[in-house]
Design a protein around this motif. Structure first.
Motif, PDB file in Angstrom:
ATOM      1  N   ASP A   8       0.846  -1.184   0.000  1.00 16.86           N
ATOM      2  CA  ASP A   8       0.000   0.000   0.000  1.00 16.86           C
ATOM      3  C   ASP A   8       0.887   1.241   0.000  1.00 16.86           C
ATOM      4  OD1 ASP A   8       0.914   0.463   2.608  1.00 16.86           O
ATOM      5  OD2 ASP A   8      -0.819  -0.488   3.534  1.00 16.86           O
ATOM      6  N   ASN A   9       0.262   2.408  -0.081  1.00 16.99           N
ATOM      7  CA  ASN A   9       1.015   3.659  -0.191  1.00 16.99           C
ATOM      8  C   ASN A   9       1.097   4.390   1.149  1.00 16.99           C
ATOM      9  OD1 ASN A   9      -1.691   4.422  -0.029  1.00 16.99           O
ATOM     10  ND2 ASN A   9      -1.386   6.246  -1.298  1.00 16.99           N
ATOM     11  N   LEU A  10       1.037   3.643   2.250  1.00 18.59           N
ATOM     12  CA  LEU A  10       1.017   4.266   3.565  1.00 18.59           C
ATOM     13  C   LEU A  10       2.211   3.822   4.414  1.00 18.59           C
ATOM     14  CD1 LEU A  10      -2.776   3.837   4.397  1.00 18.59           C
ATOM     15  CD2 LEU A  10      -1.650   5.847   3.425  1.00 18.59           C
ATOM     16  N   ALA A  11       2.671   4.725   5.272  1.00 21.72           N
ATOM     17  CA  ALA A  11       3.688   4.431   6.270  1.00 21.72           C
ATOM     18  C   ALA A  11       3.303   5.174   7.540  1.00 21.72           C
ATOM     19  CB  ALA A  11       5.068   4.854   5.781  1.00 21.72           C
ATOM     20  N   MET A  12       3.851   4.763   8.672  1.00 19.43           N
ATOM     21  CA  MET A  12       3.514   5.383   9.946  1.00 19.43           C
ATOM     22  C   MET A  12       4.742   6.070  10.538  1.00 19.43           C
ATOM     23  SD  MET A  12       1.098   6.037  12.063  1.00 19.43           S
ATOM     24  CE  MET A  12      -0.172   4.864  11.561  1.00 19.43           C
ATOM     25  N   PHE A  13       4.626   7.378  10.744  1.00 17.43           N
ATOM     26  CA  PHE A  13       5.693   8.135  11.381  1.00 17.43           C
ATOM     27  C   PHE A  13       5.401   8.263  12.862  1.00 17.43           C
ATOM     28  CE2 PHE A  13       7.236  12.347  12.857  1.00 17.43           C
ATOM     29  CZ  PHE A  13       8.599  12.063  12.828  1.00 17.43           C
ATOM     30  N   THR A  14       6.380   7.885  13.703  1.00 14.85           N
ATOM     31  CA  THR A  14       6.263   8.030  15.148  1.00 14.85           C
ATOM     32  C   THR A  14       7.319   9.015  15.617  1.00 14.85           C
ATOM     33  OG1 THR A  14       5.521   5.734  15.365  1.00 14.85           O
ATOM     34  CG2 THR A  14       6.265   6.843  17.364  1.00 14.85           C
ATOM     35  N   SER A  43       9.590  11.448  18.242  1.00  9.08           N
ATOM     36  CA  SER A  43      10.344  11.131  19.453  1.00  9.08           C
ATOM     37  C   SER A  43       9.489  11.304  20.706  1.00  9.08           C
ATOM     38  CB  SER A  43      11.592  12.017  19.541  1.00  9.08           C
ATOM     39  OG  SER A  43      11.228  13.390  19.481  1.00  9.08           O
ATOM     40  N   ASP A  44       8.375  12.026  20.591  1.00 11.69           N
ATOM     41  CA  ASP A  44       7.443  12.203  21.709  1.00 11.69           C
ATOM     42  C   ASP A  44       6.390  11.096  21.770  1.00 11.69           C
ATOM     43  OD1 ASP A  44       8.695  14.585  22.459  1.00 11.69           O
ATOM     44  OD2 ASP A  44       7.462  15.762  21.060  1.00 11.69           O
ATOM     45  N   GLY A  45       6.453  10.166  20.812  1.00 10.22           N
ATOM     46  CA  GLY A  45       5.505   9.061  20.806  1.00 10.22           C
ATOM     47  C   GLY A  45       4.237   9.316  20.021  1.00 10.22           C
ATOM     48  N   GLU A  46       4.126  10.481  19.383  1.00 10.93           N
ATOM     49  CA  GLU A  46       2.940  10.782  18.590  1.00 10.93           C
ATOM     50  C   GLU A  46       3.046  10.114  17.217  1.00 10.93           C
ATOM     51  OE1 GLU A  46       3.102  15.038  18.652  1.00 10.93           O
ATOM     52  OE2 GLU A  46       1.756  15.162  20.383  1.00 10.93           O
ATOM     53  N   GLU A  47       1.924   9.577  16.713  1.00  8.01           N
ATOM     54  CA  GLU A  47       1.907   8.844  15.444  1.00  8.01           C
ATOM     55  C   GLU A  47       1.143   9.608  14.378  1.00  8.01           C
ATOM     56  OE1 GLU A  47       0.325   4.983  16.300  1.00  8.01           O
ATOM     57  OE2 GLU A  47       2.277   4.206  16.930  1.00  8.01           O
ATOM     58  N   TYR A  48       1.691   9.580  13.152  1.00  6.01           N
ATOM     59  CA  TYR A  48       1.060  10.246  12.014  1.00  6.01           C
ATOM     60  C   TYR A  48       1.166   9.336  10.806  1.00  6.01           C
ATOM     61  CZ  TYR A  48       2.013  14.220  15.082  1.00  6.01           C
ATOM     62  OH  TYR A  48       2.105  15.056  16.167  1.00  6.01           O
ATOM     63  N   GLU A  49       0.071   9.186  10.075  1.00  3.32           N
ATOM     64  CA  GLU A  49       0.077   8.378   8.865  1.00  3.32           C
ATOM     65  C   GLU A  49       0.649   9.201   7.719  1.00  3.32           C
ATOM     66  OE1 GLU A  49      -3.001   5.086   7.729  1.00  3.32           O
ATOM     67  OE2 GLU A  49      -3.668   6.969   6.822  1.00  3.32           O
ATOM     68  N   ILE A  50       1.590   8.604   6.990  1.00  3.61           N
ATOM     69  CA  ILE A  50       2.274   9.273   5.884  1.00  3.61           C
ATOM     70  C   ILE A  50       1.883   8.612   4.575  1.00  3.61           C
ATOM     71  CG2 ILE A  50       4.525   9.802   4.863  1.00  3.61           C
ATOM     72  CD1 ILE A  50       3.958  11.352   7.416  1.00  3.61           C
ATOM     73  N   GLU A  51       1.565   9.435   3.576  1.00  2.00           N
ATOM     74  CA  GLU A  51       1.231   8.909   2.249  1.00  2.00           C
ATOM     75  C   GLU A  51       2.470   8.950   1.369  1.00  2.00           C
ATOM     76  OE1 GLU A  51      -1.828   9.864  -1.459  1.00  2.00           O
ATOM     77  OE2 GLU A  51      -2.275  10.600   0.560  1.00  2.00           O
ATOM     78  N   LEU A  52       2.779   7.813   0.750  1.00  2.00           N
ATOM     79  CA  LEU A  52       3.981   7.712  -0.080  1.00  2.00           C
ATOM     80  C   LEU A  52       3.723   8.233  -1.485  1.00  2.00           C
ATOM     81  CD1 LEU A  52       5.046   4.114   1.037  1.00  2.00           C
ATOM     82  CD2 LEU A  52       5.800   6.303   1.967  1.00  2.00           C
TER      83      LEU A  52
END
Length: 275
Positions: A258-264, A266-275
């Motif tokens: 798929d075209n997605l990755a997960m950025f975490t 250093s504070d532990g917050e998660e954001y979905e990244i589109e490739l």
């Protein structure tokens, strides 16, 4: 009168505190959005550089195959291949034209890939040089060169390619970044069977991406990235990211195409990244 003055002062104090809190929150949200945006741009570059690597490896391995068909099985018909051979050297130019050609992975390529190397089919290690000329993957332009050291067999018995990068990347909106570093591609499945579609590579390495605005990105592959020829995106692996304003890790998933990755962060917050 004094009581009214005190009341007024308290109101002013809390009003200013509220304004400052709102301002800080707004600035944090803007910075957060900017950080995610730069992470997404960087991830897009990571993914599209693998498209360039695919084309390079497909072309080289086909040219040096013992059994070679007159028609390149991995390049689109609109790509023109020019070959110049001497007793000791070989130059291969793949021209995708100015209008662009769609490759099997669905990307549109424009421009030329110029490749040169010393001819020695028996060499266990071979150095290949290539440069990019007016070259685009979709709307992202790449210019610069690479030196690739090809090993017939590494310690695992697999073919391997060590790539030294020195590229300039220009996005459609004019954003520009330079990238230098080293990347190693180990060919773990499907090698030399004539079918590129079942090939699988594991990628390791580290590199630096410097944006023209002064922001610097350092990337180190923590868990090898998995590149499957049947998918246009990286399907798994983790990279550690150190940025000018933030740091964290980017996880490309558990093998799903798929075209997605997960950025975490250093504070532990998660954001979905589109490739």
């Amino acid at each position: 009168m004094k009581s009214n003055l005190i009341r007024f002062s308290v109101i002013v104090f809390f009003s200013m505190l509220l304004v400052n809190c709102d301002k800080d929150e707004s600035e944090n949200q803007t910075l957060q959005s900017f950080n995610v945006e730069e992470t997404e741009l960087n991830a897009k570059v990571d993914n599209t550089t693998e498209v360039i690597s695919d084309i390079f490896l497909q072309t080289y391995e086909h040219e040096e195959s013992i059994v070679k068909s007159p028609i390149h099985p991995f390049l689109p018909e609109c790509a023109m291949v020019t070959i110049e051979i001497t007793d000791t050297s070989k130059e291969v130019i793949v021209d995708f034209g100015t209008e662009g050609c769609e490759v099997r992975s669905g990307y549109i390529l424009k421009g030329k890939v110029n490749m040169s190397y010393t001819r020695n089919v028996d060499a266990m290690t071979l150095v290949i040089n290539y440069t990019l000329e007016d070259f685009f993957v979709n709307d992202i332009q790449f210019s610069g060169s690479r030196t690739v050291t090809r090993q017939k067999a590494n310690d695992n018995g697999n073919p391997q390619y060590i790539m030294n990068m020195d590229l300039v990347v220009t996005f459609a909106d004019g954003t520009e970044a330079s990238r230098t570093g080293t990347k190693t591609r180990e060919w773990i499945e499907g090698s030399f069977n004539g079918n590129w579609g079942d090939n699988v590579f594991l990628i390791t390495g580290e590199w630096a991406t410097n944006f023209k605005n002064g922001n610097m990105h350092s990337t180190t592959i923590k868990t090898p990235l998995r590149r499957e020829a049947g998918c246009r995106f990286l399907v798994s692996g983790v990279v550690d990211l150190v940025r000018t304003n933030y740091s964290g890790s980017l996880n490309y998933g558990d093998g799903l195409c798929d075209n997605l990755a997960m950025f975490t962060s250093s504070d532990g917050e998660e954001y979905e990244i589109e490739l």
